[in-house]
Design an enzyme around this catalytic site. Sequence first.
Site, PDB file in Angstrom:
ATOM      1  N   ASP A  18       0.880  -1.164   0.000  1.00  0.00           N
ATOM      2  CA  ASP A  18       0.000   0.000   0.000  1.00  0.00           C
ATOM      3  C   ASP A  18       0.926   1.224   0.000  1.00  0.00           C
ATOM      4  O   ASP A  18       2.127   1.127   0.273  1.00  0.00           O
ATOM      5  CB  ASP A  18      -0.937  -0.007   1.220  1.00  0.00           C
ATOM      6  CG  ASP A  18      -2.121   0.950   1.007  1.00  0.00           C
ATOM      7  OD1 ASP A  18      -2.095   1.728   0.032  1.00  0.00           O
ATOM      8  OD2 ASP A  18      -3.079   0.907   1.812  1.00  0.00           O
TER       9      ASP A  18
HETATM   10  C1  BGC Z   1      -4.846   3.516   0.154  1.00  0.00           C
HETATM   11  C2  BGC Z   1      -4.983   2.510  -0.976  1.00  0.00           C
HETATM   12  C3  BGC Z   1      -4.854   3.220  -2.292  1.00  0.00           C
HETATM   13  C4  BGC Z   1      -3.526   3.947  -2.326  1.00  0.00           C
HETATM   14  C5  BGC Z   1      -3.305   4.703  -3.607  1.00  0.00           C
HETATM   15  C6  BGC Z   1      -3.600   4.355   0.015  1.00  0.00           C
HETATM   16  O1  BGC Z   1      -3.619   5.412   0.907  1.00  0.00           O
HETATM   17  O2  BGC Z   1      -4.840   2.838   1.382  1.00  0.00           O
HETATM   18  O3  BGC Z   1      -6.208   1.871  -0.882  1.00  0.00           O
HETATM   19  O4  BGC Z   1      -4.963   2.310  -3.344  1.00  0.00           O
HETATM   20  O5  BGC Z   1      -3.488   4.887  -1.275  1.00  0.00           O
HETATM   21  O6  BGC Z   1      -4.162   5.776  -3.696  1.00  0.00           O
END
Ligand code: BGC
Length: 803
Positions: free
Chosen positions: A320
Amino acid sequence: MKKALRITLKTLGVILVILIIGGLLGWWYVSSQFLSFEDDYTEKTEIPELTIDGYTFLDRNDNGALDVYEDDRASIEDRVVDLLSQMTVEEKIHILKGSGMASGMGMVDPEEGIPGVVGTIVATPRLGIPAINLSDGPAGLRIEPTREGVDRTFYATAFPIATLLASTWNTELVYSVGDAMGNEALEYGIDVILGPGANIHRHPFCGRNFEYYSEDPLLTGKIGAAMVNGIESNGIGTSVKHFVANNQETNRNYNDTRVSDRAMREIYLKGFEIIVEDAQPWTIMSSYNKVNGTYTAESRDLLTDILRDDWGFEGLVMSDWFGGNDAVAMINAGNDLLEPGTKKQWKALTKGYEDGTLDMDAVDTSVKRILTLALKSKKMTDYTYGENPDLEAHAEITRKSASEGIVLLKNDDTLPLQKGKNVALIGVYSYDFIAGGTGSGDVNEAYTVSLEEGLANTGFSVNQKAKEVYQKHKNANPEAFIKPEGMSAMFNPYLPPEMSYDDAMMQDIANDSDLAIITIGRNSGEGGDRVVEDDFLLSEAEKKMLSAACEAFHAVNKKVIVVLNIGGVIETASWKNQPDAIVLAWQGGQEGGNAVADILNGNVNPSGKLTMTFPMHIDDHASNANFPQNGMPMQMMDMLFGKDEVPEDEMVENVDYTNYEEGIYVGYRHFDKADLDVSYPFGYGLSYTDFEYGDMELVYENDSLKVTLPVTNIGDVTGKEVVQFYVSKDSTQIDRPEQELKGFAKTSELSTGATDTLEVNIPVKSLQYWNEKSSQWTLEPGSYVIKAGASSRNIKRSVQIKI
Ligand code: BGC
């Protein structure tokens, strides 16, 4: 005096200059470390062609010869082996991390990339490997709708939130939504959609529950697999997230989930396992949290032993955004791709190579997985994206899926409504409908149909007296009605304050209209969890509004309907006796208002059912004993720069660590076991018609129970029915739930008197429990009861079997 003033002004001037220089240096530092830190967008580079035996190949290496990896007749496996053999160590390390956040912050030059893309797999120009674009998210593609100097828009469809889609219990429909979403990615030049989310609704307050499907892992897995298969049918990848046990947003980057192996296997991992088995997604996203002391992104046990060795996952794992702590540990554990990629990680990997801590076999394995994805992507074909997806067709799919996921909670002889009625819309959210949640799950859609517009579109008239109250309220609070834009929209839910009505005003509206619809709105998202006051519970203003409307309208024999435009569970037990009907509309995406109107006027007969329990009280949930209440908001700087480990004796419960003391007793598994009353049970939902369940038959075949059940529409209108199959173990020797969902099916659209015979397959292995003593799935012999229910608390047929 003058001198003192001069000195003070001078000091202020110096402070200002220091602040400006400090700010600039800070911004320079942040951007050099976390935003785009190298220029490697080459997807638009001209690649020369080679013609051999009349067949044209792209000479990606531009060496005038055909390398194996350039030969698209060769298998992807062989091409990847060839590519790997040609890469330098530097190139390998380079491809393990993305190129930073620049495009995600809307900073990319349109010539160089796609604004709104939130991460990339970096290009390897020497070998003609293009940059791969990664974009959010579960409710639709998140890209920037406008581009500097470009005289057109690039809107994406806001589909219904995941929770609503699961409430359809219709895997074919969810597949069609995925297909449309994937098509938008394809047509806008995006290679991987960062979704769907497959975390479990452990507790109603998780701010991201709207991005997830259910409190039940089977439903999560089946709906998630349909979504993955739909998106990937376009040749676009998915990233199923957030792996795993990521069930709260409070201290989300550092919280340690302390959970038993059994709860992990049976509840938190199970949905992901089903998705891998049924859909083999291109990628999985590891989560921010730790599980039992180790960041998931650094856990070999989770990412390699379970995901790959036990389940046979073949794709790549990406982190993530800014997740994980130690880049070397992440690669060694099987977290192949670090997103969005930082300079710090790049340096750490290089150092790990030099001092031997970076396992080069693990590097090769990860690079292979990344290259496999790159070769599979549309970027490696001659597909030219047109940037013109059929948004109108997708709006139709949105409307259809949104109406099918709406759950009718209560209906005292009220719905469907006759067309042409004059409807008094009460409450701000009737006019300002919420399409979806915030954060990365938000979508930049072209429009959102409000309930007001939806009713007008479907043959109702909207009462002007009620509308005037709204107009006045809005004019008096202009600031509160400005929708946050861009980054601010990501983390600030748009929640204008509710109106207040005095009794005379409400009576006047009641006299002037045929019925009232009150909309209750809620919104949440990434970075924060929900709370009790004014969120789970109705606010004082909402309670007053509801009582006033019920009193005034009932006094003149007119009905009151409540529409819940919410992303997560709220309390309903204390007020549900007041209105005549309750429609759980969820957040239906950009066509939300039309979808609700389709239900209200009977164009669509409701067939959605709850994918979670609506409790009487929040503390009825076993998980409530260990869930952050009023948790702190996300700390952006901690996320970017990392946070020092908190010593064990200074840790704050439910912030630094959360004990999943309830084990497997999540949702209905707990409510049934503890024999608690609920406001609305798991699986519940009303229809405008009635269904009769015939005799259930069971045949044992190929290690599965084949269940058949005829369902007949015995009411007056056409409709669909969701049937749930639960399994209970008679006289068990172990601690296990009273019943568990092991299958479900939905009838086709049945006209009056028509019958559909549902067929469901329950693999015997799905009846196993996780035996912690032997660390394996174990089947308890003896007799089981297979039940067919209209909800978890409305079982209509059951059959006993011996295994
Ligand atoms: C989130 C993810 C997301 C990623 C990219 C993160 O903060 O937890 O779900 O895909 O950002 O935006």
